[in-house]
Each structure stands twice: as C-alpha cells, then as structure tokens.
Design an enzyme around this catalytic site. Sequence first.
Site, PDB file in Angstrom:
ATOM      1  N   ASP A   1       0.851  -1.185   0.000  1.00  0.00           N
ATOM      2  CA  ASP A   1       0.000   0.000   0.000  1.00  0.00           C
ATOM      3  C   ASP A   1       0.889   1.238   0.000  1.00  0.00           C
ATOM      4  O   ASP A   1       2.055   1.179   0.433  1.00  0.00           O
ATOM      5  CB  ASP A   1      -0.929   0.035   1.216  1.00  0.00           C
ATOM      6  CG  ASP A   1      -2.152   0.917   0.973  1.00  0.00           C
ATOM      7  OD1 ASP A   1      -3.131   0.429   0.398  1.00  0.00           O
ATOM      8  OD2 ASP A   1      -2.098   2.107   1.333  1.00  0.00           O
TER       9      ASP A   1
ATOM     10  N   ASP B   1      -7.705  -4.488  -5.317  1.00  0.00           N
ATOM     11  CA  ASP B   1      -8.905  -3.818  -4.816  1.00  0.00           C
ATOM     12  C   ASP B   1      -8.596  -2.329  -4.895  1.00  0.00           C
ATOM     13  O   ASP B   1      -8.154  -1.713  -3.938  1.00  0.00           O
ATOM     14  CB  ASP B   1      -9.186  -4.257  -3.383  1.00  0.00           C
ATOM     15  CG  ASP B   1     -10.441  -3.623  -2.815  1.00  0.00           C
ATOM     16  OD1 ASP B   1     -11.280  -3.145  -3.606  1.00  0.00           O
ATOM     17  OD2 ASP B   1     -10.581  -3.586  -1.576  1.00  0.00           O
TER      18      ASP B   1
ATOM     19  N   CYS C   1     -15.219  -1.059  -4.829  1.00  0.00           N
ATOM     20  CA  CYS C   1     -16.453  -0.893  -4.058  1.00  0.00           C
ATOM     21  C   CYS C   1     -17.312   0.182  -4.720  1.00  0.00           C
ATOM     22  O   CYS C   1     -17.985   0.960  -4.057  1.00  0.00           O
ATOM     23  CB  CYS C   1     -16.174  -0.568  -2.597  1.00  0.00           C
ATOM     24  SG  CYS C   1     -15.146   0.882  -2.318  1.00  0.00           S
TER      25      CYS C   1
END
Length: 402
Positions: free
Chosen positions: A252, A297, A350
Amino acid sequence: MIYPAHLEAIASALAAIFTDGAYADREIARVLKADKRRGSKDRAFIAEQTYNVVRNYRLLRHLAGGGKPKKREDWWRLVGIQLLLEGESLPPWKEFAGLNEKEIQEKWTDAQTTRALRESIPDWLDKVGATQLGELWEPTLSALNEQAPVVLRANRLKATPQEVQKQLATDGIQTEVISDDALLVTERRNLFRTKAFSNGLFEVQDFSSQQAAPALEVEPGHTVIDACAGAGGKSLHLAALMENRGKILSLDIHGWKLKNLKERARRNGVSNLETREITSTKVIKRLAGRADRLLLDVPCSGLGVLRRNPDAKWKLSQDFIDRVVIEQADILSRYSKMVKPGGKMVYATCSILPQENDAQVDAFLASETGQSWTLEHKQTFLPEVDGYDGDGFFVSRLVNAG
C-alpha cells in the site's frame, strides 16, 4: 428520551463534517469519546442521528427552508426535522420553535416526486448514476440510502462461523450465519469489546467485500500479492483461505495502514503475511513475474458503500471520479506485470459504476498489456438485487496465459 447534551454532540459533529470537511465516522468517534459517562443507548442515539442527518442532508435542508446551516441552532433544527420524520415528539425547546409537523410532512410528500431530493443526493451524481445504470439506478440509490447491515467474517484460522456465533451469544450479541464465512449481526452491540474480537475470532467485513478473496482461487503454498491492501481485511481473509501456508505480500502507499494490518494479523494468528510500503514505482517493478495470484482492490469512487459512508456523496465530485478512473487503468496496466504466466488476478472495486468496473476490464483486455489475459469471471453486486442486503461491489477474475 432526548437530552440537550445529545443534540449538542450531534450538532458539533455535523458542523465538523459539513463545515470543516471531517469524515463522519472519525468525527462521530471523537464526539463519543469526549464524554465517557454516556451509556450505550446514548451513544447509539448520537451516532444514529448524526448519520441520519448526513444521509438526508439535502432533503432536511429543503424541509428547513433551503438555507445552509451556519449556527448551532441550524443543526438542531435539522435534527429536529429528522426526528419528526421518524415519528418522534420534540421537546418544547427554543431551538425547535416554529417547526410545524404538518407543514414539514406536506413538504416531505411534495419532495418525493423528485428523485435526487427524495434520496438526498447531488443532482450531478444522480445524473451520473442514471446514465450508467439506467433503470437499475433508482432501486440501487434507494437501497444505498438505508442503514448498512453489520456483517462479520469468521476467521477460520481460529474458529468456524458457528463457534463465533456461540461465543458472541455469551456477550448478548445475536447473529445469523448467512454464508460459508459470513454472519449477520441481528442485534447491534459493541463488537470490539467482546472476547471473540480480542481473540481474533472474527473481523467486521461486509458480505460483498468477502467475495474478493475467494474469487482469487488461492491455494496453500501460493505467493499472493494484495497490491492495494489498505488496512488489510482481504489480506487476512486470504491468509485464512491459504491456511497460513505460502506467502502473502500486502502492499500500500500508506505505511500507517500497513502498520494497522500488522496488528490485526497478530490478533488473527496470521503468520504468512509480509507488508511493504509502495514508496516508488521500483517496488512494483521488482516484483515482476513473482505472483501466483494478485488482488487489485483499487481506489474508486466508493459509491457502493454510501450506506457506510454517507458523507462521501457530499465530498465526491465529477473531477475526482475522472481522476480515479485514470488511476485505476494505470494500476491495472502496471501491477498486472507482477503475475506469473498461468497466474490469476482479481480486479475489484467498491463502486457500482460500469465506468470503473466492466469498462476498465474491457479496456485492459483490449490494451497491449492485456493481450495475454482472458476474463474468467465477473460479478457486480447491487444492494437491491435478489434481496441482497450489502454493499455495492464489483469483482472480476482474469488469467494470464503468459
């Protein structure tokens, strides 16, 4: 019973959210921590009503006369209108003077004919959703404007869903097993104070989000990269599916999120996970051809999780969506090179917008980088479809022929 201290706390949180740009979840947490004397019912009332006003902000402003709240009393009036709409009786406080329930109800009825006003969403965002989702937009938007369910994922490194259910029941928390790993909380309590949580028996993770890790089809012994790991809920799920065997590399750009992941991994009993901060493009280049499986993601508009983050609809802009679409395409192109020939990749968001989902996958497959890839599976989760009561989510699986 409604107390003035409740309204003061809610007004303080709302002013910070809408005037100072604070995130709703963090601001509510701050307000609740400010007075530890409050009981669980008081805390629940403050949190719920703050979220209700954030969720219905445009509609409530319209019912209040259309002006932008500036003073403490303005926020109190919005809360009062929300309570009247819920059928509550207001105390005879000066802040509520002039609020006529009949007039408010009449204005509310008139507002139901305008979708963006009824669902309390900016006009530009309503147009984007309608353009991209067509007839699915209206029921999806309505579902996204409801309170989100609380769903848990049993950590199978330590317990089955049935064992988690039994343990939580001892703390008065009732749940329903709704899938192989997921439990729906049917009676809200403070989950994070339970023994089951401190012992790492479960994580709070929506049902749709739980679909990403299984879609990757990991096996014990695989080398798996979770390249946009964030706080790592999906990395922890992957570890359980891999039975703590093989290697998970969680990446990340935010080191503080990876630090939180390490703490969560220890609580979960995960031993096959390593974290690495993405400090430059070299981090990705050095991992070329290393992964059996890759989870992307990616950053997105977050439109699928408006139930959990209703303040996002007031912070989003068309410019942000345009920029995040470019970022998604760049991540797909560069990060996919980490996958070995024969390996697989899951691209997930999402978001519910095809622009961020199907269109991104199609564009990647049509690109030079995507020539060796084929699509095996994809699914869009919409909250209103087949009684599904979770977040909006998109998941796709692609295989690299090499």
